[in-house]
Each structure stands twice: as structure tokens, then as C-alpha cells.
Design a protein around this motif. Structure first.
Motif, PDB file in Angstrom:
ATOM      1  N   TYR A   6       0.839  -1.019   0.145  1.00 52.99           N
ATOM      2  CA  TYR A   6       0.162  -0.334  -0.312  1.00 52.99           C
ATOM      3  C   TYR A   6       1.154   1.218   0.349  1.00 52.99           C
ATOM      4  CZ  TYR A   6      -3.752  -3.150   1.221  1.00 52.99           C
ATOM      5  OH  TYR A   6      -4.005  -4.849   1.749  1.00 52.99           O
ATOM      6  N   GLY A   7       1.159   2.195  -1.008  1.00 55.76           N
ATOM      7  CA  GLY A   7       1.523   3.345  -1.398  1.00 55.76           C
ATOM      8  C   GLY A   7       1.054   4.533  -0.528  1.00 55.76           C
ATOM      9  N   ASP A   8       1.683   4.961   0.290  1.00 53.35           N
ATOM     10  CA  ASP A   8       3.223   5.207  -0.291  1.00 53.35           C
ATOM     11  C   ASP A   8       5.290   5.076   0.468  1.00 53.35           C
ATOM     12  OD1 ASP A   8       5.018   7.910  -1.220  1.00 53.35           O
ATOM     13  OD2 ASP A   8       4.625   8.232   1.207  1.00 53.35           O
ATOM     14  N   LEU A   9       4.871   4.220  -0.627  1.00 52.78           N
ATOM     15  CA  LEU A   9       5.767   3.645  -0.539  1.00 52.78           C
ATOM     16  C   LEU A   9       6.866   4.069  -1.448  1.00 52.78           C
ATOM     17  CD1 LEU A   9       4.941   0.085   0.068  1.00 52.78           C
ATOM     18  CD2 LEU A   9       5.697   1.483   1.830  1.00 52.78           C
ATOM     19  N   GLY A  10       8.583   4.495  -0.527  1.00 46.67           N
ATOM     20  CA  GLY A  10       9.460   3.934  -1.697  1.00 46.67           C
ATOM     21  C   GLY A  10      10.099   2.566  -2.089  1.00 46.67           C
ATOM     22  N   GLU A  11      11.006   2.641  -2.980  1.00 45.00           N
ATOM     23  CA  GLU A  11      11.381   1.408  -3.113  1.00 45.00           C
ATOM     24  C   GLU A  11      11.038   0.276  -2.231  1.00 45.00           C
ATOM     25  OE1 GLU A  11      15.354  -1.378  -5.188  1.00 45.00           O
ATOM     26  OE2 GLU A  11      15.112   1.250  -5.862  1.00 45.00           O
ATOM     27  N   SER A  12      11.293  -1.052  -1.961  1.00 45.40           N
ATOM     28  CA  SER A  12      10.885  -1.823  -0.668  1.00 45.40           C
ATOM     29  C   SER A  12      11.514  -3.006  -2.121  1.00 45.40           C
ATOM     30  CB  SER A  12       9.525  -1.809  -0.533  1.00 45.40           C
ATOM     31  OG  SER A  12       8.592  -2.468  -1.785  1.00 45.40           O
ATOM     32  N   ARG A  13      12.081  -3.664  -0.377  1.00 42.35           N
ATOM     33  CA  ARG A  13      12.605  -4.881  -0.068  1.00 42.35           C
ATOM     34  C   ARG A  13      11.963  -6.316   0.542  1.00 42.35           C
ATOM     35  NH1 ARG A  13      18.143  -5.079   0.898  1.00 42.35           N
ATOM     36  NH2 ARG A  13      17.467  -2.859   1.813  1.00 42.35           N
ATOM     37  N   LEU A  14      11.788  -7.162   0.246  1.00 42.69           N
ATOM     38  CA  LEU A  14      11.034  -8.231   1.480  1.00 42.69           C
ATOM     39  C   LEU A  14      12.460  -9.349   0.796  1.00 42.69           C
ATOM     40  CD1 LEU A  14       8.796  -9.590   3.026  1.00 42.69           C
ATOM     41  CD2 LEU A  14       7.549 -10.086   1.254  1.00 42.69           C
ATOM     42  N   THR A  15      12.911  -9.322   1.836  1.00 41.90           N
ATOM     43  CA  THR A  15      13.740 -10.849   1.385  1.00 41.90           C
ATOM     44  C   THR A  15      13.958 -11.258   2.825  1.00 41.90           C
ATOM     45  OG1 THR A  15      16.019 -10.917   1.876  1.00 41.90           O
ATOM     46  CG2 THR A  15      15.764  -8.904   3.101  1.00 41.90           C
ATOM     47  N   ASP A  16      14.110 -13.219   2.710  1.00 40.74           N
ATOM     48  CA  ASP A  16      14.779 -13.669   3.808  1.00 40.74           C
ATOM     49  C   ASP A  16      15.968 -13.888   4.080  1.00 40.74           C
ATOM     50  OD1 ASP A  16      15.137 -14.857   0.877  1.00 40.74           O
ATOM     51  OD2 ASP A  16      14.244 -16.638   0.848  1.00 40.74           O
ATOM     52  N   GLY A  17      17.474 -13.163   3.672  1.00 38.39           N
ATOM     53  CA  GLY A  17      18.167 -13.517   3.234  1.00 38.39           C
ATOM     54  C   GLY A  17      19.106 -14.512   2.246  1.00 38.39           C
ATOM     55  N   ILE A  18      18.214 -14.934   1.471  1.00 38.49           N
ATOM     56  CA  ILE A  18      18.630 -15.037  -0.014  1.00 38.49           C
ATOM     57  C   ILE A  18      18.340 -14.729  -1.194  1.00 38.49           C
ATOM     58  CG2 ILE A  18      19.160 -17.202  -0.818  1.00 38.49           C
ATOM     59  CD1 ILE A  18      19.511 -19.240   1.777  1.00 38.49           C
ATOM     60  N   THR A  19      17.166 -14.983  -1.479  1.00 38.31           N
ATOM     61  CA  THR A  19      15.975 -13.806  -2.359  1.00 38.31           C
ATOM     62  C   THR A  19      15.570 -12.754  -2.006  1.00 38.31           C
ATOM     63  OG1 THR A  19      14.203 -15.421  -2.233  1.00 38.31           O
ATOM     64  CG2 THR A  19      16.117 -16.676  -3.722  1.00 38.31           C
ATOM     65  N   THR A  20      14.885 -11.757  -2.633  1.00 39.45           N
ATOM     66  CA  THR A  20      14.184 -10.358  -2.346  1.00 39.45           C
ATOM     67  C   THR A  20      13.795 -10.281  -3.430  1.00 39.45           C
ATOM     68  OG1 THR A  20      16.772  -9.966  -1.789  1.00 39.45           O
ATOM     69  CG2 THR A  20      15.090  -8.389  -2.713  1.00 39.45           C
ATOM     70  N   ILE A  21      12.548  -9.834  -2.740  1.00 39.55           N
ATOM     71  CA  ILE A  21      11.067  -9.007  -4.390  1.00 39.55           C
ATOM     72  C   ILE A  21      11.185  -8.283  -3.540  1.00 39.55           C
ATOM     73  CG2 ILE A  21       8.563  -8.650  -4.042  1.00 39.55           C
ATOM     74  CD1 ILE A  21       7.730 -11.875  -3.369  1.00 39.55           C
ATOM     75  N   HIS A  22      12.173  -6.786  -5.157  1.00 42.69           N
ATOM     76  CA  HIS A  22      12.847  -5.907  -5.359  1.00 42.69           C
ATOM     77  C   HIS A  22      11.022  -4.864  -5.984  1.00 42.69           C
ATOM     78  CE1 HIS A  22      16.687  -6.155  -4.698  1.00 42.69           C
ATOM     79  NE2 HIS A  22      16.829  -7.181  -4.791  1.00 42.69           N
ATOM     80  N   LEU A  23      10.143  -4.214  -5.262  1.00 43.74           N
ATOM     81  CA  LEU A  23       8.993  -3.826  -5.580  1.00 43.74           C
ATOM     82  C   LEU A  23       9.987  -2.183  -6.176  1.00 43.74           C
ATOM     83  CD1 LEU A  23       6.473  -4.340  -6.338  1.00 43.74           C
ATOM     84  CD2 LEU A  23       5.602  -3.386  -4.672  1.00 43.74           C
ATOM     85  N   LEU A  53       7.843  -5.520 -10.908  1.00 43.53           N
ATOM     86  CA  LEU A  53       8.915  -5.722  -9.590  1.00 43.53           C
ATOM     87  C   LEU A  53       9.835  -5.374 -10.540  1.00 43.53           C
ATOM     88  CD1 LEU A  53       7.083  -8.966 -10.429  1.00 43.53           C
ATOM     89  CD2 LEU A  53       7.604  -8.062  -7.728  1.00 43.53           C
ATOM     90  N   MET A  54      11.047  -5.003  -9.649  1.00 43.47           N
ATOM     91  CA  MET A  54      12.119  -4.441 -10.181  1.00 43.47           C
ATOM     92  C   MET A  54      13.579  -6.063 -10.797  1.00 43.47           C
ATOM     93  SD  MET A  54      12.467  -1.573  -8.032  1.00 43.47           S
ATOM     94  CE  MET A  54      14.412  -0.104  -8.827  1.00 43.47           C
ATOM     95  N   ALA A  55      14.257  -5.553 -11.615  1.00 41.32           N
ATOM     96  CA  ALA A  55      15.385  -6.332 -12.158  1.00 41.32           C
ATOM     97  C   ALA A  55      16.287  -6.600 -10.935  1.00 41.32           C
ATOM     98  CB  ALA A  55      16.790  -5.848 -12.321  1.00 41.32           C
ATOM     99  N   GLY A  56      16.147  -8.718 -10.385  1.00 36.04           N
ATOM    100  CA  GLY A  56      16.730  -8.883  -9.738  1.00 36.04           C
ATOM    101  C   GLY A  56      15.687 -10.503  -8.873  1.00 36.04           C
ATOM    102  N   SER A  57      14.155  -9.612  -9.082  1.00 37.36           N
ATOM    103  CA  SER A  57      13.966  -9.899  -7.888  1.00 37.36           C
ATOM    104  C   SER A  57      13.460 -11.261  -8.289  1.00 37.36           C
ATOM    105  CB  SER A  57      12.164  -9.405  -8.464  1.00 37.36           C
ATOM    106  OG  SER A  57      11.885  -8.084  -7.546  1.00 37.36           O
ATOM    107  N   ALA A  58      13.479 -11.803  -6.634  1.00 37.66           N
ATOM    108  CA  ALA A  58      12.812 -13.581  -6.900  1.00 37.66           C
ATOM    109  C   ALA A  58      12.000 -14.541  -6.258  1.00 37.66           C
ATOM    110  CB  ALA A  58      14.499 -14.358  -7.102  1.00 37.66           C
ATOM    111  N   PRO A  59      11.314 -15.335  -6.545  1.00 40.00           N
ATOM    112  CA  PRO A  59      10.378 -16.083  -5.821  1.00 40.00           C
ATOM    113  C   PRO A  59      11.168 -16.466  -4.666  1.00 40.00           C
ATOM    114  CG  PRO A  59      10.186 -16.980  -7.904  1.00 40.00           C
ATOM    115  CD  PRO A  59      11.455 -16.560  -7.639  1.00 40.00           C
ATOM    116  N   LEU A  60       9.960 -15.458  -3.282  1.00 43.39           N
ATOM    117  CA  LEU A  60      10.031 -16.000  -1.909  1.00 43.39           C
ATOM    118  C   LEU A  60       8.910 -17.129  -1.481  1.00 43.39           C
ATOM    119  CD1 LEU A  60      10.230 -13.210  -0.590  1.00 43.39           C
ATOM    120  CD2 LEU A  60      12.417 -14.223  -0.804  1.00 43.39           C
ATOM    121  N   VAL A  61       9.404 -18.371  -1.335  1.00 43.04           N
ATOM    122  CA  VAL A  61       8.822 -19.675  -1.123  1.00 43.04           C
ATOM    123  C   VAL A  61       8.924 -19.706   0.809  1.00 43.04           C
ATOM    124  CG1 VAL A  61       8.840 -20.299  -3.167  1.00 43.04           C
ATOM    125  CG2 VAL A  61      10.420 -21.407  -1.912  1.00 43.04           C
TER     126      VAL A  61
END
Length: 89
Positions: A6-23, A53-61
Motif C-alpha cells: 500500500y503506497g506511499d512507499l519508496g522502493e521496497s525489498r522483501l527478503t529472506d536473506g537469500i532471495t528478494t522481491i524488489h518493488l 517488479l524490479m530486476a533481480g526479484s526472485a520468488p520467495l517460498v
């Protein structure tokens, strides 16, 4: 898992320490839903938002019987919600 940004958000990263979703950044009032396993990104109503979805994003499972810790990094006055799907036998 469904991740709703939900915006207002700057570029965000959700990560498990190995893979990341960049928005990409979201303006106030914008809402983007991302399936963390498939990286399908869409707005409410179903319109594709794959371009967010920005470059470098990978699925988080979440592997079975695991202990996973996820971290969210970003700026702004928005927020993120996570919704897990139930397992059906």
C-alpha cells in the motif's frame, strides 16, 4: 503467499536473506498485490502490474517444516500485509 503493498512507499525489498522481491516506488493510494511464489503482480481488479517488479526479484517460498525469517526494507508512509494460504489435504 500474497504480499499486498500500500503506497506511499519508496522502493521496497522483501527478503529472506537469500532471495528478494524488489518493488518500484508506489504513490499514495496505490495498491499492488504480489504472489511471492510466482511473482505475479497485479492491482485490485486484476490489472497486471508486472512493471513494478524490479530486476533481480526472485520468488520467495517457505519450504515445508522450515523456520524462515523475512525482512522488509523501505521508506514512506505506506504499509505491507502478508497473507499465507492454508494447506489442504
Amino acid at each position: 503467499m500474497q504480499v499486498t503493498y500500500y503506497g506511499d512507499l519508496g522502493e521496497s525489498r522483501l527478503t529472506d536473506g537469500i532471495t528478494t522481491i524488489h518493488l518500484a516506488p508506489l504513490a499514495a493510494g496505490q495498491q499492488i498485490i504480489v504472489n511471492s511464489e510466482t511473482l505475479n503482480a497485479y492491482a485490485p481488479g486484476g490489472t497486471s502490474r508486472a512493471s513494478y517488479l524490479m530486476a533481480g526479484s526472485a520468488p520467495l517460498v517457505i519450504p515445508p517444516e522450515s523456520n524462515v525469517q523475512w525482512s522488509l526494507y523501505g521508506t514512506g508512509g505506506g504499509h505491507v500485509t502478508l497473507a499465507w494460504r492454508g494447506v489442504y489435504a
